[in-house]
Design a protein around this motif. Sequence first.
Motif, short mmCIF file in Angstrom:
data_model
loop_
_atom_site.label_atom_id
_atom_site.label_comp_id
_atom_site.label_asym_id
_atom_site.label_seq_id
_atom_site.Cartn_x
_atom_site.Cartn_y
_atom_site.Cartn_z
N ILE A 77 0.85 -1.18 0.00
CA ILE A 77 0.00 0.00 0.00
C ILE A 77 0.89 1.23 0.00
O ILE A 77 1.67 1.44 0.92
CB ILE A 77 -0.94 -0.01 1.22
N THR A 78 0.79 2.00 -1.05
CA THR A 78 1.63 3.17 -1.37
C THR A 78 3.12 2.81 -1.43
O THR A 78 3.92 3.40 -0.71
CB THR A 78 1.39 4.37 -0.43
N PHE B 195 8.22 8.79 -6.42
CA PHE B 195 7.59 9.86 -5.65
C PHE B 195 7.33 11.08 -6.53
O PHE B 195 8.01 11.30 -7.54
CB PHE B 195 8.48 10.27 -4.48
N HIS B 196 6.36 11.88 -6.13
CA HIS B 196 6.14 13.14 -6.83
C HIS B 196 7.39 14.00 -6.72
O HIS B 196 8.09 13.97 -5.69
CB HIS B 196 4.94 13.87 -6.23
N PRO B 197 7.71 14.76 -7.76
CA PRO B 197 8.92 15.61 -7.73
C PRO B 197 8.95 16.52 -6.50
O PRO B 197 7.95 17.15 -6.16
CB PRO B 197 8.80 16.42 -9.02
N ASP C 95 -1.73 10.37 -3.94
CA ASP C 95 -0.76 9.81 -3.01
C ASP C 95 0.59 10.51 -3.17
O ASP C 95 0.79 11.35 -4.05
CB ASP C 95 -0.60 8.30 -3.32
N ILE C 96 1.55 10.15 -2.31
CA ILE C 96 2.92 10.62 -2.50
C ILE C 96 3.61 9.86 -3.62
O ILE C 96 4.62 10.30 -4.16
CB ILE C 96 3.75 10.52 -1.20
N VAL C 97 3.08 8.70 -3.96
CA VAL C 97 3.56 7.88 -5.07
C VAL C 97 2.68 8.17 -6.28
O VAL C 97 1.46 8.25 -6.16
CB VAL C 97 3.50 6.38 -4.72
N THR C 98 3.28 8.36 -7.43
CA THR C 98 2.50 8.71 -8.61
C THR C 98 1.72 7.50 -9.13
O THR C 98 2.18 6.35 -9.00
CB THR C 98 3.39 9.23 -9.75
N PRO C 99 0.57 7.73 -9.75
CA PRO C 99 -0.15 6.61 -10.37
C PRO C 99 0.68 5.90 -11.42
O PRO C 99 0.60 4.67 -11.57
CB PRO C 99 -1.38 7.28 -10.98
N GLU C 100 1.50 6.66 -12.16
CA GLU C 100 2.34 6.06 -13.19
C GLU C 100 3.33 5.06 -12.58
O GLU C 100 3.62 4.02 -13.17
CB GLU C 100 3.12 7.15 -13.95
N HIS C 101 3.84 5.37 -11.39
CA HIS C 101 4.77 4.46 -10.73
C HIS C 101 4.07 3.18 -10.30
O HIS C 101 4.64 2.09 -10.39
CB HIS C 101 5.41 5.14 -9.53
#
Length: 259
Positions: free
Chosen positions: A116-117, A125-127, A197-203
């Motif tokens: 989860i995340t 992570f987002h830039p 989230d702090i994690v991008t959907p693309e990741h």
Amino acid sequence: MYATVNGLRMYYEVHGRGDPLLLLHGGVSTIETSFSKILSVLAENHQVIAAEQQGHGRTADLDRPLSYEQMADDTAALLRHLDPTSADVLGYSNGAGLGLQLAVDHPALVRKLVMITPAYHLGGFHPGFMDGLADLTAAALDGTIYQQAYAKIAPRPQDWPAFVQKTKIMDQAFTGWTAEQVRAIAAPALVVVGDSDIVTPEHAVELFRLFGGGASGDEVGLPPSQLAILPGTTHLSIMDRAAWLVPIVEEFLAVSPVK
């Protein structure tokens, strides 16, 4: 309950009956602050094993750095102490990374992996997110549920500033895992992130593909791994989404792994 593993007096709890399900909490967190909304529900169908890692919650710190590798070794030793042949593993935030490390270093212990995340490398992570760690201090966390929980249950509440600093050093040293390491994991994985989230959907999609996902299921069949992106959900709110999370996790765990 406590078990001594690798010199660490590690706190753990066992709830319910059924196939073992190991819960791995987030950074500077505890069992309760990560899993209070889902633990009792999961324990209706599983033997839930919830552990607190070095320095976290009721597990006192040791004079050694925090690292995913060491925590994975400690967790593996705990599982061997409890004697399941393998367990399903669910990790949130840093616990998702710990679950990934456990699957890399101790693959025989991991039946299925719920992350989860998760971020498996810095680009997930987002830039700018990791840049904010430079300003993290114990004082900045005063009054949060994390600081309050630590003050209430830690064996040495006065260690809070040193513990936050040690966690910060571990996070700043994070480089992640290679695509080859992830592809080599045999355990099916469920990747869950929030759409904000702090994690991008693309990741999340990238990680899902490394576990064999991303093809047209109508043409080639469903893969053993799964992806869920929860709408209107942030990193901190995702563990409050019990009404969504629990059915998604239960359905994933109920499907027999492809041999």
